[in-house]
Design a protein around this motif. Sequence first.
Motif, short mmCIF file in Angstrom:
data_model
loop_
_atom_site.label_atom_id
_atom_site.label_comp_id
_atom_site.label_asym_id
_atom_site.label_seq_id
_atom_site.Cartn_x
_atom_site.Cartn_y
_atom_site.Cartn_z
N LEU A 52 0.84 -1.21 0.00
CA LEU A 52 0.00 0.00 0.00
C LEU A 52 0.87 1.25 0.00
CD1 LEU A 52 -2.69 1.55 0.37
CD2 LEU A 52 -2.44 1.18 2.84
N PHE A 53 1.88 1.28 0.86
CA PHE A 53 2.78 2.45 0.93
C PHE A 53 3.49 2.68 -0.40
CE2 PHE A 53 7.18 3.91 1.52
CZ PHE A 53 6.94 5.18 2.02
N HIS A 55 2.58 1.71 -3.37
CA HIS A 55 1.62 2.08 -4.41
C HIS A 55 1.19 3.54 -4.26
CE1 HIS A 55 -2.35 2.38 -6.36
NE2 HIS A 55 -1.88 1.47 -7.20
N GLN A 56 0.88 3.95 -3.03
CA GLN A 56 0.42 5.32 -2.80
C GLN A 56 1.53 6.33 -3.05
OE1 GLN A 56 -2.73 4.41 -3.04
NE2 GLN A 56 -3.32 5.97 -1.55
N ASP A 58 3.56 6.01 -5.36
CA ASP A 58 3.81 5.93 -6.81
C ASP A 58 5.22 5.42 -7.10
OD1 ASP A 58 2.66 6.13 -9.31
OD2 ASP A 58 3.54 8.09 -9.71
N HIS A 61 4.46 -1.21 -7.93
CA HIS A 61 3.20 -1.98 -7.89
C HIS A 61 3.52 -3.44 -8.18
CE1 HIS A 61 -0.96 -3.18 -8.45
NE2 HIS A 61 -0.63 -3.71 -9.62
N GLN A 302 -5.57 -5.35 -2.28
CA GLN A 302 -5.27 -4.01 -2.78
C GLN A 302 -5.91 -3.00 -1.83
OE1 GLN A 302 -6.53 -3.95 -6.91
NE2 GLN A 302 -4.77 -5.19 -7.55
N TRP A 304 -5.43 -0.03 -1.25
CA TRP A 304 -5.69 1.32 -1.72
C TRP A 304 -7.13 1.48 -2.23
CZ3 TRP A 304 -1.80 -1.87 -3.53
CH2 TRP A 304 -2.04 -2.55 -4.73
N SER A 307 -9.28 3.49 0.08
CA SER A 307 -9.18 4.95 0.07
C SER A 307 -10.24 5.58 -0.81
CB SER A 307 -7.79 5.38 -0.40
OG SER A 307 -7.57 5.00 -1.76
N GLU A 308 -10.86 4.78 -1.66
CA GLU A 308 -11.91 5.29 -2.54
C GLU A 308 -13.25 5.44 -1.81
OE1 GLU A 308 -12.14 2.80 -5.95
OE2 GLU A 308 -10.04 3.04 -6.50
#
Length: 404
Positions: A52-53, A55-56, A58, A61, A302, A304, A307-308
């Motif tokens: 997660l870290f 991926h967030q 950027d 992945h 996943q 992340w 977060s949506e």
Amino acid sequence: MMTISLNLYETVGIGVLLLLLGKYLKSKIGFFRQYAIPSPVIGGLLFAFISLFLHQADILHFDFDIILQEFFMVLFFTSIGFNVSLKLLKNGGSKLFLFLGLAVVFCFLQNFVAVLLAGAVDVNPLLALMTGSTALTGGLGTSAAVAPMVEEAGIAGAKTVAIASATFGLLMGSVMGAPLGNNLIIKKDLVKTRIEDEEEQDIDAQQTHKRPIDGERVTKAMFLILIAMGVGVFLTDLLNTWMAHLIDNIRFPIYLGPMLAATILRNIFDTKDKHFALNPEIQLLGDISLNVFISIAIMTLQLWDLSELAFSLIILLLAQVILMFVFARYVCFRVMGRNYDAAVVSAGMVGFGMGSTANAMANLDSICDKFGYSRLAFFIVPLVGSIFIDFINVLIINGFIIAL
């Protein structure tokens, strides 16, 4: 962002390493042992948060090939099928239907709470419904089947909410279940209420290594499981073909047929022998498969996607967590008998009521590894969680959709 693609062998290898890491951390950190957190959940979540870290930020992945996750899942549920004895059904059948009734009531309550709170958090009731039994008891499979129908009714974002809510449920089902059962057993001193039968004694002996492993018996057990898997997957295809002609959007999970095939084989052996001799070895192979499967399933979450979720939907999901805790702790435990088996079953209910049947079995496995085997729990939880409730849940969801 750089992407690292891992094939099926690499995925399994990492999953096993994380499982071993989880076991190591559990042996060193008292909190994990005290609350019976499953080892694959510990290692898998550690990797999921690192992922997660990355991926967030950027940075990186991971793309996993999870085909063997399904293989280990089917192998595990096939091993569970060998627990289903008609002789046990005569003794514990009433508990099975009692637990099924609780699961049905809980599905209704999950949807009722979601719809009831929809107005308070200013969310369309149909969208709020996706945070109920669709995503939680139903999991990713039911979410993927039901959410498109809701979107067709003009509710945008239903699939995103359902999938993200199901991911949240998988996380909470793993984190909540075993500690709840563990707390009940210790606080109420329930180990003394545990009554073992001959098979449970054999399984406990196998788990504590009191009896040396017999390679020939393990080989026979593995072959028996693989035969049941091969025949069973064919049965699942037949059942789904038949179901497609009756009701749309209902499909049985791939492991249902193997479970049925294993159950048939088990009861054939029961007619010839007083006691199914290979049960400890099958249980051992099932435990190995469950740990690998859960480790892969958790590490590939996943996170992340969560977060949506908007703030209002997070409130809805927190309400579901409270409902799950209260129902399992104060309703399921009491109705199921307030004893050792009832505590283990309640932990299992948290697993499939928030995530999936595999979560439920990981909770059972973690508790029973600590306190001793519960054949009743391993009998009724997978039957209700993987066979009966999925079908009934879809009917309940459709009833709410029609009513709304």
